[in-house]
Design an enzyme around this catalytic site. Structure first.
Site, mmCIF file in Angstrom:
data_model
loop_
_atom_site.group_PDB
_atom_site.id
_atom_site.type_symbol
_atom_site.label_atom_id
_atom_site.label_comp_id
_atom_site.label_asym_id
_atom_site.label_seq_id
_atom_site.Cartn_x
_atom_site.Cartn_y
_atom_site.Cartn_z
ATOM 1 N N LYS A 51 -13.300 -1.889 5.703
ATOM 2 C CA LYS A 51 -12.991 -2.999 6.895
ATOM 3 C C LYS A 51 -13.406 -2.709 8.667
ATOM 4 O O LYS A 51 -13.844 -3.331 8.953
ATOM 5 C CB LYS A 51 -10.888 -2.321 7.032
ATOM 6 C CG LYS A 51 -10.593 -2.987 5.446
ATOM 7 C CD LYS A 51 -8.974 -2.392 5.495
ATOM 8 C CE LYS A 51 -8.771 -1.747 4.023
ATOM 9 N NZ LYS A 51 -9.292 -3.360 2.697
ATOM 10 N N TRP A 81 0.655 -1.171 -0.203
ATOM 11 C CA TRP A 81 -0.323 0.090 0.264
ATOM 12 C C TRP A 81 0.782 1.212 0.202
ATOM 13 O O TRP A 81 0.390 2.124 -0.386
ATOM 14 C CB TRP A 81 -1.315 -0.245 0.841
ATOM 15 C CG TRP A 81 -1.835 -0.999 1.110
ATOM 16 C CD1 TRP A 81 -2.100 -2.523 1.740
ATOM 17 C CD2 TRP A 81 -2.612 -1.052 -0.070
ATOM 18 N NE1 TRP A 81 -3.423 -3.005 0.962
ATOM 19 C CE2 TRP A 81 -3.397 -2.487 0.290
ATOM 20 C CE3 TRP A 81 -3.535 -0.479 -1.154
ATOM 21 C CZ2 TRP A 81 -4.429 -3.017 -1.080
ATOM 22 C CZ3 TRP A 81 -4.533 -0.772 -1.930
ATOM 23 C CH2 TRP A 81 -4.539 -1.541 -1.921
ATOM 24 N N ASP A 85 -2.313 6.538 6.627
ATOM 25 C CA ASP A 85 -2.778 6.011 5.376
ATOM 26 C C ASP A 85 -4.014 4.779 6.773
ATOM 27 O O ASP A 85 -2.983 3.734 6.862
ATOM 28 C CB ASP A 85 -2.684 4.888 4.434
ATOM 29 C CG ASP A 85 -3.265 4.143 3.665
ATOM 30 O OD1 ASP A 85 -4.446 3.881 4.052
ATOM 31 O OD2 ASP A 85 -3.486 3.723 2.741
HETATM 32 C C1 LIG Z 1 -3.754 0.102 3.600
HETATM 33 C C2 LIG Z 1 -4.325 0.877 2.759
HETATM 34 N N1 LIG Z 1 -4.863 1.326 1.730
HETATM 35 C C3 LIG Z 1 -5.691 1.465 0.591
HETATM 36 C C4 LIG Z 1 -6.564 0.794 0.175
HETATM 37 C C5 LIG Z 1 -6.968 0.775 -0.577
HETATM 38 O O1 LIG Z 1 -8.367 1.439 -0.659
HETATM 39 P P1 LIG Z 1 -9.253 1.892 -1.290
HETATM 40 O O2 LIG Z 1 -10.146 0.468 -1.961
HETATM 41 O O3 LIG Z 1 -10.510 2.162 -1.065
HETATM 42 O O4 LIG Z 1 -9.147 2.287 -2.703
HETATM 43 C C6 LIG Z 1 -6.586 -0.151 1.158
HETATM 44 C C7 LIG Z 1 -8.024 -1.872 1.036
HETATM 45 O O5 LIG Z 1 -7.641 -2.226 0.282
HETATM 46 C C8 LIG Z 1 -5.760 -0.880 2.445
HETATM 47 O O6 LIG Z 1 -6.060 -2.065 2.966
#
Ligand SMILES: Cc1ncc(COP(=O)(O)O)c(C=O)c1O
Length: 360
Positions: free
Chosen positions: A195, A101, A171
């Site tokens: 989540k 991420w 994040d």
């Molecule tokens: C730490 C983290 N950042 C970003 C995301 C991406 O999120 P989204 O799908 O809401 O863009 C996720 C998971 O899906 C995540 O676990």
């Protein structure tokens, strides 16, 4: 058979919340309308929205000089909105790279300005949190971005970086509301809802107000935090039903002892599961450094990867769902967010022990 859902996200929600939503689905509190059918400018929805924000502020102790925004576009859109809004004419920002991420956030930030990767953990396959004194920080950075919980790698910070005057950006998609937090240490916190907050479709941003309102000319209106801050997240139609659901989750958290109680429960669940992995004589293995193991996402492998599909099949038969590891790492991953009861982790641990006996 009780079903336990270990999905990494969208993930398990508190049963009480689902039942309340079900009871109110077609007629919210005698209004004769579903929340889905309400105008976002009407008094009913405005009340739901304001209550959700007030409850979140209370739960997290969010100081008055921070805006709470309920946006859309997921954490992914924040990967772009953050550099766009927070670079504020500076040449570059600092980024910590602790896994998948972080990497995505870095890739997107590079489209907007300079990115200084202060440290990474690739030398040990992204399995640990690098010590703060090894970070090559830029004192002139516009901000420092990190990922306190890497959902895929299962690596979690159990400390907050001290970045002084450089705003700290986090994040928290996969660990928000799971542990006590001093919001005042951050410039901006963001999280996709799916989540620990509610259903997918809402993105939470908590941002210190002095960081708002300095976007480059030509920035699309919807990508400017100021637009949303000035309009209580109602510049356009907000994801009303998702915000209502998030509000129910916040009320559930308040009824159940708040974040302090969640943190204790999360520690107990994580201890139980990691304890079982570590006591399995190598049948199960968690690749993450002991001190940096996530309380939310527990990746583990089986000694013999040929048993993976049998493990998943039998787990399913025992009502233990969505344990398959992320496609990029394989193995298993048990996500044990706030809404996962201790009984769910106990059921998983019991199953793992029986499986190891049968196949060890
Ligand atoms: C730490 C983290 N950042 C970003 C995301 C991406 O999120 P989204 O799908 O809401 O863009 C996720 C998971 O899906 C995540 O676990």
């Amino acid at each position: 058979m009780t079903i336990y859902n270990f999905s990494a996200g969208p993930a398990v929600l508190p049963k009480d919340v689902l039942l309340q939503a079900q009871a109110e689905l077609a007629d919210w509190q005698g209004s004769g309308m579903s929340v889905m059918e309400m105008s976002h400018r009407g008094k009913e929805y405005m009340g739901i929205h304001a209550q959700a924000e007030a409850d979140l502020r209370e739960l997290m102790g969010i100081p008055a000089n921070y805006k709470v925004l309920f946006l859309q576009g997921g954490a992914h859109l924040q990967f772009s909105m953050i550099p766009l809004n927070l670079l504020r004419g500076k040449a570059s920002a600092d980024y910590v790279n602790t896994g998948e991420w972080s990497k995505k956030a870095i890739g997107e930030a590079k489209k907007f300005g300079g990115v200084n990767v202060v440290v990474d953990n690739k030398d040990k396959n992204c399995s640990y949190v690098p010590a703060f004194d090894t970070w090559q920080r830029d004192p002139n950075a516009a901000y420092l971005h990190y990922t306190p919980n890497e959902t895929i790698g299962g690596v979690e910070f159990n400390w907050i970086p001290e970045t002084g005057d450089v705003p700290l950006v986090a994040d928290m998609s996969s660990n928000i509301l799971s542990r006590m937090l001093d919001v005042s240490k951050f410039g901006l916190i963001y999280a996709g809802a799916q989540k620990n907050i509610g259903p997918a479709g809402v993105t939470l941003v908590i941002v210190r107000d002095d960081l708002i309102g300095q976007v480059p000319t030509g920035t699309p209106t919807m990508l400017d935090y100021k637009t949303h801050a000035d309009n209580e997240s109602m510049y356009n139609t907000p994801p009303t039903y998702g915000i209502y659901m998030a509000g129910l989750v916040f009320q559930w958290l308040k009824k159940n002892g708040g974040i302090a109680a969640m943190e204790q429960a999360n520690i107990a669940k994580a201890d139980l599961l990691y304890g079982a992995i570590d006591a399995s004589n190598g049948f199960y293995n968690c690749p993450v450094n002991l001190a940096d193991r996530s309380r939310m996402n527990v990746p583990f492998t089986l000694k013999d990867a040929a048993l993976d599909s049998e493990f998943l099949k039998q787990a399913d038969q025992h009502g233990l769902l969505q344990l398959k590891g992320h496609r990029s790492v394989g193995g298993m991953r048990a996500s044990i967010y706030n809404a996962m009861p201790l009984a769910g982790v106990q059921a998983l641990v019991d199953f793992m022990s029986q499986f190891a006996k049968r196949h060890g």
